[in-house]
Design a protein around this motif. Structure first.
Motif, short mmCIF file in Angstrom:
data_model
loop_
_atom_site.label_atom_id
_atom_site.label_comp_id
_atom_site.label_asym_id
_atom_site.label_seq_id
_atom_site.Cartn_x
_atom_site.Cartn_y
_atom_site.Cartn_z
N VAL A 51 -27.97 -8.71 -62.37
CA VAL A 51 -27.76 -7.75 -61.28
C VAL A 51 -26.27 -7.71 -60.94
O VAL A 51 -25.54 -8.67 -61.16
N ILE A 52 -25.84 -6.57 -60.43
CA ILE A 52 -24.48 -6.43 -59.90
C ILE A 52 -24.62 -5.79 -58.53
O ILE A 52 -25.29 -4.75 -58.40
N ARG A 55 -28.03 -4.86 -57.42
CA ARG A 55 -28.71 -3.79 -58.13
C ARG A 55 -29.06 -4.26 -59.55
O ARG A 55 -28.16 -4.62 -60.32
N GLN A 57 -29.59 -4.29 -63.37
CA GLN A 57 -28.97 -3.53 -64.45
C GLN A 57 -29.94 -3.30 -65.62
O GLN A 57 -29.72 -2.41 -66.43
N TYR A 58 -30.98 -4.10 -65.69
CA TYR A 58 -32.02 -3.99 -66.72
C TYR A 58 -33.35 -4.25 -66.03
O TYR A 58 -33.46 -5.21 -65.27
N ALA A 74 -28.61 -8.51 -71.11
CA ALA A 74 -29.09 -8.95 -69.80
C ALA A 74 -28.82 -10.44 -69.60
O ALA A 74 -28.40 -10.87 -68.52
N LEU A 77 -25.12 -10.83 -68.93
CA LEU A 77 -24.79 -10.42 -67.56
C LEU A 77 -25.26 -11.46 -66.54
O LEU A 77 -24.53 -11.77 -65.60
#
Length: 162
Positions: A51-52, A55, A57-58, A74, A77
């Motif tokens: 998440v970033i 939110r 991301q995948y 993923a 990240l």
């Protein structure tokens, strides 16, 4: 011995810059927990997610909506989020003496078999940042689901300098 190992990790911040990697903002909890707890020389990270800024991301399962490459990214990240949490907690990645444990949890369809390749997204980034001397063993598990429908969650335990 600890001093020699610490010297090997002293370049983690520089390696990150050399790679051109910009860490995402430090993650914030999605519930009633903290992202990192230090007990003695060990730093335990809560499960890190891809998440970033809170939110995802995948979203989805490997072997279903997502490919092995999506899972690799993923995991990478989620590891970047972990590095950001470590830096936030310790002030510098250079304080990491050893990666004691890496756990990678992967939400998969029942017949998915590429767990090691997905987990390499985490392992290979840690290898680039901390070097082969600090790379740990790992546990990789396929699970039915993960928080927020995310495909990967990583867990890290680190030995850190005083």
């Amino acid at each position: 011995m600890v001093g020699a190992v610490a010297a090997l990790a002293a370049g983690a911040e520089q390696r990150l810059m050399d790679l051109g990697v910009v860490l995402p903002p430090p993650p914030t909890p999605f519930g009633a927990y903290v992202e990192a707890v230090r007990i003695g020389k060990l730093l335990f990270l809560s499960g890190m997610l891809p998440v970033i800024d809170r939110r995802p991301q995948y979203v989805g399962c490997l072997g279903g909506e997502l490919s092995v490459e999506d899972g690799y990214k993923a995991a990478e990240l989620a590891t970047l989020s972990a590095l950001s949490a470590i830096k936030e907690h310790l002030g510098s990645l250079d304080k990491v003496i050893a990666v004691a444990k890496l756990g990678v949890y992967i939400a998969t369809q029942g017949d998915f078999r590429e767990h090691p390749r997905v987990a390499d997204g985490a392992s290979e980034l840690l290898l680039k940042v901390f070097g082969p001397q600090l790379l740990s063993g790992r546990v990789v598990l396929g699970v039915a689901s993960l928080p927020l429908g995310l495909p990967v969650e990583i867990e890290l335990v680190l030995e850190v300098a005083d």
